[in-house]
Scaffold this motif. Structure first.
Motif, PDB file in Angstrom:
ATOM      1  N   ILE A  93      -0.477  -1.063  -4.316  1.00 50.48           N
ATOM      2  CA  ILE A  93       0.714  -1.120  -5.166  1.00 50.48           C
ATOM      3  C   ILE A  93       0.718  -2.454  -5.919  1.00 50.48           C
ATOM      4  CG2 ILE A  93       3.244  -1.107  -5.216  1.00 50.48           C
ATOM      5  CD1 ILE A  93       3.119   0.330  -2.461  1.00 50.48           C
ATOM      6  N   HIS A 146      -3.239   5.777   0.510  1.00 52.18           N
ATOM      7  CA  HIS A 146      -3.794   4.418   0.557  1.00 52.18           C
ATOM      8  C   HIS A 146      -4.130   3.879  -0.828  1.00 52.18           C
ATOM      9  CE1 HIS A 146      -4.896   5.054   5.055  1.00 52.18           C
ATOM     10  NE2 HIS A 146      -3.673   4.619   4.911  1.00 52.18           N
ATOM     11  N   GLN A 147      -3.098   3.826  -1.672  1.00 48.97           N
ATOM     12  CA  GLN A 147      -3.255   3.252  -3.019  1.00 48.97           C
ATOM     13  C   GLN A 147      -2.587   1.888  -3.064  1.00 48.97           C
ATOM     14  OE1 GLN A 147      -1.279   6.248  -5.257  1.00 48.97           O
ATOM     15  NE2 GLN A 147      -3.077   7.595  -5.387  1.00 48.97           N
ATOM     16  N   TYR A 183      -3.467  10.666   3.819  1.00 49.79           N
ATOM     17  CA  TYR A 183      -2.940   9.368   3.391  1.00 49.79           C
ATOM     18  C   TYR A 183      -3.513   8.998   2.025  1.00 49.79           C
ATOM     19  CZ  TYR A 183      -0.930   8.794   7.984  1.00 49.79           C
ATOM     20  OH  TYR A 183      -0.170   8.975   9.093  1.00 49.79           O
ATOM     21  N   TYR A 193       4.872  -2.598   2.811  1.00 51.06           N
ATOM     22  CA  TYR A 193       4.790  -3.971   2.289  1.00 51.06           C
ATOM     23  C   TYR A 193       4.687  -4.949   3.453  1.00 51.06           C
ATOM     24  CZ  TYR A 193       6.396  -1.968  -2.094  1.00 51.06           C
ATOM     25  OH  TYR A 193       6.505  -1.213  -3.232  1.00 51.06           O
ATOM     26  N   GLN A 213      10.180  -1.102  -5.129  1.00 47.82           N
ATOM     27  CA  GLN A 213      10.814  -0.525  -3.948  1.00 47.82           C
ATOM     28  C   GLN A 213      11.396  -1.580  -3.015  1.00 47.82           C
ATOM     29  OE1 GLN A 213      12.198   1.916  -2.141  1.00 47.82           O
ATOM     30  NE2 GLN A 213      10.417   3.209  -1.827  1.00 47.82           N
ATOM     31  N   ASN A 228       0.835  -1.196   0.000  1.00 47.77           N
ATOM     32  CA  ASN A 228       0.000   0.000   0.000  1.00 47.77           C
ATOM     33  C   ASN A 228       0.876   1.255   0.000  1.00 47.77           C
ATOM     34  OD1 ASN A 228      -2.020   1.973   0.647  1.00 47.77           O
ATOM     35  ND2 ASN A 228      -3.266   0.323   1.519  1.00 47.77           N
ATOM     36  N   LYS A 229       0.586   2.140  -0.934  1.00 54.14           N
ATOM     37  CA  LYS A 229       1.308   3.416  -0.989  1.00 54.14           C
ATOM     38  C   LYS A 229       0.597   4.384  -0.049  1.00 54.14           C
ATOM     39  CE  LYS A 229       2.716   6.904  -4.377  1.00 54.14           C
ATOM     40  NZ  LYS A 229       2.916   7.135  -5.817  1.00 54.14           N
ATOM     41  N   GLU A 285       6.035   3.750   1.171  1.00 52.84           N
ATOM     42  CA  GLU A 285       5.378   2.523   0.723  1.00 52.84           C
ATOM     43  C   GLU A 285       5.461   1.428   1.779  1.00 52.84           C
ATOM     44  OE1 GLU A 285       6.714   1.342  -3.147  1.00 52.84           O
ATOM     45  OE2 GLU A 285       5.987   3.189  -4.077  1.00 52.84           O
ATOM     46  N   ASP A 343       1.852   7.426   0.934  1.00 49.69           N
ATOM     47  CA  ASP A 343       2.112   8.804   0.533  1.00 49.69           C
ATOM     48  C   ASP A 343       3.162   8.725  -0.591  1.00 49.69           C
ATOM     49  OD1 ASP A 343       2.129  11.613   0.574  1.00 49.69           O
ATOM     50  OD2 ASP A 343       3.701  11.704   2.105  1.00 49.69           O
ATOM     51  N   GLU A 344       3.413   9.825  -1.256  1.00 54.47           N
ATOM     52  CA  GLU A 344       4.508   9.825  -2.231  1.00 54.47           C
ATOM     53  C   GLU A 344       5.798   9.475  -1.482  1.00 54.47           C
ATOM     54  OE1 GLU A 344       4.256   9.872  -5.365  1.00 54.47           O
ATOM     55  OE2 GLU A 344       2.122  10.369  -5.376  1.00 54.47           O
TER      56      GLU A 344
END
Lengths: 449, 449
Positions: free
Chosen positions: A442, A439-440, A437, A110, A447, A101-102, A108, A104-105
């Motif tokens: 991935i 919350h995208q 946030y 995992y 990364q 989940n991303k 990330e 923020d820029e």
């Protein structure tokens, strides 16, 4: 024992850095070393068998236990080595990403599978378990403390020595595999929750219960295997006969064998009678409830008088794991009664419904709170190899972590890896200039290290 | 208590059949009913606060605990209702297929997520937890026994009554949500592993430890939150300052706040000095090791004499969860020393490395055996909402089942559903005419009920 457990924890810390290729190297070296040391191992096994033979003659050891000690006969040894090779070929259960989940820029998250840490495995009789468990532990990146049966102590030592020799000059420290000899030490080990992360007892009900009642460490396993087959009113009679017979007689000593048969009241003559005949032909002792006995005595097609295989059941029979050619049989009013009986008396292992009614199957499979819920299949399928896992750590009737037959997945947990670029929480929140946030999800794992 | 626990288990058995739509209906009814009963709930909360006020005046209750009792001020009540609405919108964690394997023609195996069963949740102070947990339990198909703090007993009763009223005439039995009032009952409940499947203690270290030491039931939670930030020799100094500060001062009472700071020996003047200045400006008390004190006393840029915020650390400081504006600071030789320190003294919660060196970050994140391992990010990100779970059941430092911040996924396990067409084990095996297992991955889930 604390020193020993601490050494395992240290080995476990090293194991966190070992990759799949390095694990494979070790597993293949293990096969070579065991094969090379075969003469010494057979010598040790001979010694154990001689000692055991005296106990058998003195009447203090069963012949079945004696047989399980043996590592020399037939293809037992090569099957053991083949087992390591099979485990080596399985997919590494660690390092798998199960959530990404991303936030923020440049921030990330995992979730990555990782070894549980230090395992304590307590087993009885069969000495080759030490090899099987060592291979599973290495493949999953765990350190393991092994405690086997005292009857096979020489064989266990010879096997463990070979395994530890194979670890020399590899990425995995020797202390990843440690053997404990004396039974008195078990209780001490069960207190060391600071160093030991998971206990796996493989053996009798008594052993499993003893472990469960004497530790704060999570226990993976099952004490009882009280499986039930329910023959519904809409069952196909031929399927019912096959499934009940296989569930009971294919291997009565196994935990996934049926111990109880439930039958819908409406199908006593059409279904129960042929099933009972089939079971009697297979020499299965029947503990029948009053209603069935009454029905049989009024039925002309089967004489029950003086049949030593037929007797009236007692209440305790429905809580008994016979582990033999015996089964308790009961009439139930309907599907719900069957589900209730199983949830009350079963051991949450594996239970099967025989029916042609899809709705009944659905209700049974949702309502029965067991690790395995089957429709028109034998309870004997509850097994890691049959399920396609390639290896089996054990069967669990727990309601957390791992349930049912457990493969390598049961020896891993996960950790969250968060990759930031200087991120702090106080920049996020409501109000002007605050970040939100993202919350995208991935999909592309670039990364991750 | 046994009767109560048994009622929960019965409710849990009914919950196995409840679908997502029915759960949503209940959650929306809960919001309505709580809103309707707001006057009674506020009345009950007023009574609790009056009683608590007397205790505060008598000096037997802290003002911070008093504040947490309050459900009337600000938007607390509407935030609580919004929480139910948020949970209602989340994906149902049950009924997900996580493994599907075709064992033979007409014999298909599915692993499907299912509720754990009966939860026992023990919490302190904040009465709105009863609503939050009830919503999480319903969403995940679990029955729950709730035990809250005695100071909020009237509010808890009013809230529970509203929730149970909402359950009338729905698919979920009222006994899915039960409240226990007296503290003495906890120990009795912790013995009922026959009916209770998971205990979740939410509160002080003492509460969590008491639960862990008095039950065989799996416990989801964490006693300590001893998080560490390690500033590597290759750290960016600005990032290090930001991250250390945020990890310590953003919310010092939280379990994900940093309690220890480790710094590489080579960067005392370049990094540690500015970090220490930043922390002192934020009024953080520093427990410094001998080497740092010696360095500071010889450095001209910071006067440490008579500074009440600076003191020599003791060994125990590195095992202390300050939960306040205090931090223990230690110099380490290298990355490995940092990893070892954290694995020995940390609580396996969340630990962060600040570095620009990718290899160092990788080694840290593999070697530190904690639920969260971070690179260039504040430890304060360890939180279910920040992770994107939408709801948080708690934070776990366990090594099995669920680790780190736990969302709804921590309240489910799985069962294996096997769909056969009369299959028996004795037809499989080696030799002529015997069947072989297919073990083919299933991508299309048609069979599943």
């Amino acid at each position: 024992m604390e020193t020993l457990a601490k050494r395992s924890k240290e080995a476990s810390n090293v194991l966190q850095h070992v990759n799949s290729e390095e694990k494979s190297v070790v597993l293949l070296k293990m096969i070579k070393e065991l094969d090379k040391k075969r003469p010494e191992i057979f010598e040790a096994n001979k010694l154990d068998k001689e000692n055991a033979d005296k106990l058998v003659k003195a009447g203090t050891l069963s012949t079945s236990l004696y047989k399980r000690l043996d590592l020399v006969s037939g293809d037992k040894f090569s099957t053991m080595l083949q087992g390591i090779s099979d485990i080596e070929k399985l997919e590494d259960p660690t390092g798998k990403i199960t959530y990404a989940n991303k936030l923020d820029e440049g921030l990330e998250l995992y979730r990555v599978t990782s070894p549980v840490g230090v395992l304590l495995v307590i087993f009885e009789a069969r000495p080759e378990v030490v090899v099987n468990i060592s291979a599973l532990a290495i493949k999953s990146g765990n350190a393991v403390i092994l405690k086997g049966g005292k009857e096979s102590i020489n064989t266990l030592n010879a096997l463990t020595n070979a395994i530890r020799t194979a670890l020399v000059d590899t990425a995995i420290p020797q202390n990843a595999i440690q053997l404990v000899e004396t039974r008195e030490k078990i209780k001490e080990l069960l207190d060391l929750d600071k160093y030991i992360d998971l206990v796996i007892p493989r053996g009798s009900n008594n052993l499993v219960r003893f472990v469960q009642e004497n530790t704060r460490i999570p226990v993976l396993g099952h004490a009882d295997g009280l499986c039930t087959v329910y023959v519904d009113k809409d069952a196909d009679v031929e399927k019912a006969k096959r499934i009940v017979l296989d569930s009971k007689v294919n291997y009565p000593a196994a935990c996934n064998s049926a111990e109880t048969l439930l039958v819908h009241r409406e199908i006593l003559s059409s279904h129960l009678l042929p099933i009972i005949k089939t079971l009697l032909e297979a020499n299965v002792k029947l503990h029948l409830d009053q209603e069935i006995l009454f029905y049989l005595s009024s039925s002309s097609s089967l004489s029950i008088d003086n049949n030593p295989l037929i007797q009236l059941c007692e209440n305790k029979d429905f809580d008994t794991e016979f582990l033999d050619l015996e089964i308790a049989v009961k009439v139930v009013d309907d599907l719900n009664s069957a589900i209730q009986h199983i949830n009350l008396h079963g051991s949450k292992h594996t239970d099967s419904i025989v029916t042609n009614n899809k709705e009944a199957a659905k209700r049974f499979m949702q309502g029965v709170d067991s690790a395995g819920v089957y429709w028109n299949a034998s309870t004997r399928f509850a097994d890691g190899f049959r399920y396609g896992f390639g290896a089996e750590v054990g069967v669990s009737t727990n309601k957390t972590h791992a349930r049912g037959p457990v493969g390598l997945e049961g020896l891993v947990i996960y950790k969250y890896k968060l990759f930031g670029t200087g991120h702090i929480v106080s920049e996020f929140g409501e109000g002007e200039g605050m970040k939100q946030y993202l919350h995208q999800k991935i999909d592309n794992f670039d990364q991750i290290l």
